[in-house]
Design a protein around this motif. Structure first.
Motif, PDB file in Angstrom:
ATOM      1  N   GLU A  61       0.647   5.841   0.495  1.00 25.61           N
ATOM      2  CA  GLU A  61      -0.131   7.016   0.902  1.00 25.61           C
ATOM      3  C   GLU A  61       0.650   8.269   0.548  1.00 25.61           C
ATOM      4  O   GLU A  61       1.823   8.395   0.886  1.00 25.61           O
ATOM      5  CB  GLU A  61      -0.422   6.981   2.400  1.00 25.61           C
ATOM      6  N   THR A  66       0.597  12.458   0.902  1.00 28.16           N
ATOM      7  CA  THR A  66      -0.008  13.550   1.658  1.00 28.16           C
ATOM      8  C   THR A  66       0.683  14.856   1.282  1.00 28.16           C
ATOM      9  O   THR A  66       1.913  14.935   1.297  1.00 28.16           O
ATOM     10  CB  THR A  66       0.128  13.326   3.172  1.00 28.16           C
ATOM     11  N   THR A 103      -4.492   7.417  -1.318  1.00 30.45           N
ATOM     12  CA  THR A 103      -4.055   6.089  -0.884  1.00 30.45           C
ATOM     13  C   THR A 103      -4.389   5.074  -1.968  1.00 30.45           C
ATOM     14  O   THR A 103      -5.261   5.298  -2.819  1.00 30.45           O
ATOM     15  CB  THR A 103      -4.724   5.670   0.432  1.00 30.45           C
ATOM     16  N   SER A 148       0.834  -1.196   0.000  1.00 28.46           N
ATOM     17  CA  SER A 148       0.000   0.000   0.000  1.00 28.46           C
ATOM     18  C   SER A 148       0.870   1.247   0.000  1.00 28.46           C
ATOM     19  O   SER A 148       2.047   1.207   0.380  1.00 28.46           O
ATOM     20  CB  SER A 148      -0.929   0.010   1.219  1.00 28.46           C
ATOM     21  N   LYS A 198      -4.857  14.014   0.387  1.00 26.93           N
ATOM     22  CA  LYS A 198      -4.307  12.695   0.681  1.00 26.93           C
ATOM     23  C   LYS A 198      -4.812  11.694  -0.347  1.00 26.93           C
ATOM     24  O   LYS A 198      -5.998  11.694  -0.695  1.00 26.93           O
ATOM     25  CB  LYS A 198      -4.681  12.231   2.090  1.00 26.93           C
TER      26      LYS A 198
END
Length: 204
Positions: A135, A137, A155, A133, A153
């Motif tokens: 992410e 930001t 993901t 995974s 953000k």
């Protein structure tokens, strides 16, 4: 350049059985990874900590020669990096965090020092990807910088994940805590040979 992997197994409590020269020890293993990502497609310094837990089968065939097989049920390789820039006169920073995890099997040759608690090990490590995974930001001084979809953000899951293969070398020591129980701290270095993703030239 290759990505590097450093792990410290902080606990191995084993139960030992012996027969003449042969000794067998079984136990759980818990540890930490310090991960460094490098490669042509890694533009910023990327590193981070991960956890690992599994079990170990430790077989000694003589006072010096043995085989140690680690089975890591969850071997997490996490890392993050940040990139700064300016848009329309506003400075911003994008933080990129990633997390991958593997099921790993490590058949390792073990060499024990005679009449000592210390031992060395070397061998391959094979991993099958279980989790991946990322992410992203974005932050800015006046909080008005966003991604193209208006969010701050994003993901998702990494694609095209490869199986993992690395070469590992390390050392440890056997500390007896009772007649047939041991705590075995160890430290190792893993040299990643395969790409994390098939379409991205980066390694851990």
């Amino acid at each position: 350049m290759k990505k590097l992997f450093f792990t410290a197994l902080i606990l191995l409590i084993s139960f030992q059985v012996s027969n003449a020269q042969f000794h067998l020890a079984l136990g759980p293993a818990v540890g930490l990874n310090f991960n460094i990502a490098t490669g042509p497609d890694v533009k910023d310094a990327t590193n981070g900590l991960g956890i690992v837990f599994g079990g170990t089968v430790d077989m000694d065939f003589s006072p010096t020669i043995g085989l140690m097989t680690n089975v890591q049920f969850y071997d997490n390789r996490s890392g993050s990096s940040s990139t700064s820039g300016t848009t329309n006169g506003t400075a911003y920073t994008i933080k990129n965090s990633g997390s991958v995890a593997y099921f790993e099997i490590e058949p390792l040759f073990k060499l024990s020092l005679p009449k000592s608690m210390f031992y060395f090990f070397v061998g391959p490590s094979f991993g099958i990807n279980m989790e991946s995974s990322y992410e992203l930001t974005v932050t800015s001084a006046n909080d008005n910088v966003t991604f193209q979809d208006g969010s701050k953000k994003q993901t998702g899951s990494m694609k095209n994940m490869n199986a993992r293969f690395e070469l590992k070398i390390g050392c440890g020591m056997n500390i007896p805590i009772s007649g047939n129980m041991w705590v075995t701290p160890a430290v190792s270095f893993g040299y990643g040979l395969t790409k994390v993703q098939s379409d991205v030239d980066s390694r851990i």
